[in-house]
Design an enzyme around this catalytic site. Structure first.
Site, mmCIF file in Angstrom:
data_model
loop_
_atom_site.group_PDB
_atom_site.id
_atom_site.type_symbol
_atom_site.label_atom_id
_atom_site.label_comp_id
_atom_site.label_asym_id
_atom_site.label_seq_id
_atom_site.Cartn_x
_atom_site.Cartn_y
_atom_site.Cartn_z
ATOM 1 N N CYS A 154 22.274 9.791 36.791
ATOM 2 C CA CYS A 154 21.649 9.612 38.109
ATOM 3 C C CYS A 154 20.379 10.461 38.223
ATOM 4 C CB CYS A 154 22.669 9.988 39.184
ATOM 5 S SG CYS A 154 22.009 10.159 40.846
ATOM 6 N N CYS A 159 20.177 12.754 41.285
ATOM 7 C CA CYS A 159 21.137 13.859 41.119
ATOM 8 C C CYS A 159 20.509 14.975 40.291
ATOM 9 C CB CYS A 159 22.415 13.376 40.431
ATOM 10 S SG CYS A 159 23.297 12.077 41.316
#
Length: 131
Positions: free
Chosen positions: A57, A60
């Site tokens: 991600c 993230c």
């Protein structure tokens, strides 16, 4: 929990977190170890911030340095990072549908949730609930 329980349940996540540039962010890769920790902190009024993320991600990875900085800044708050691919059962239990998702927990109850890499919103919520 003692060293025996940690050894039996695949502990060592805390040590792994400490080795990553002395971060205060705890990481768990065992559902059983996470559950033990979560059960312990439920008994406390201490704020817990859980970062549900994934290694693939982009957002993230982008917010991770800010999350680590917040953990260093707010030492009265507990910061935990959980990978949804390693602990899908925990992500499901918390109804995580997008990453990153930050769940703020106090006394075992969810009090706030932020979906997305919004550093300012996350810090604002931590400040609001840490006392």
């Amino acid at each position: 929990m003692g060293a025996v329980a940690s050894a039996l349940l695949g502990g060592g996540e805390e040590a792994a977190a400490a080795n990553e540039s002395e971060s205060r962010v705890m990481k768990f890769s065992s559902s059983a170890r996470w559950q033990l920790h979560f059960n312990e902190i439920k008994q406390s009024s201490k704020l817990l911030v859980v970062d549900f993320s994934a290694s693939w991600c982009g957002p993230c990875r982008m917010i991770e340095p800010a999350f680590i900085d917040m953990a260093a800044k707010f030492t009265d708050v507990e910061f935990v990072k959980l990978d949804v691919d390693e602990l899908p059962d925990v992500a499901k239990e918390f109804n995580v549908t997008g990453m990153p998702t930050f769940v703020l927990v106090k006394n075992g109850k969810e009090i706030e949730r932020i979906v997305g890499a919004n550093k300012n919103e996350l810090e604002k919520k931590v400040v609001k609930h840490r006392a």
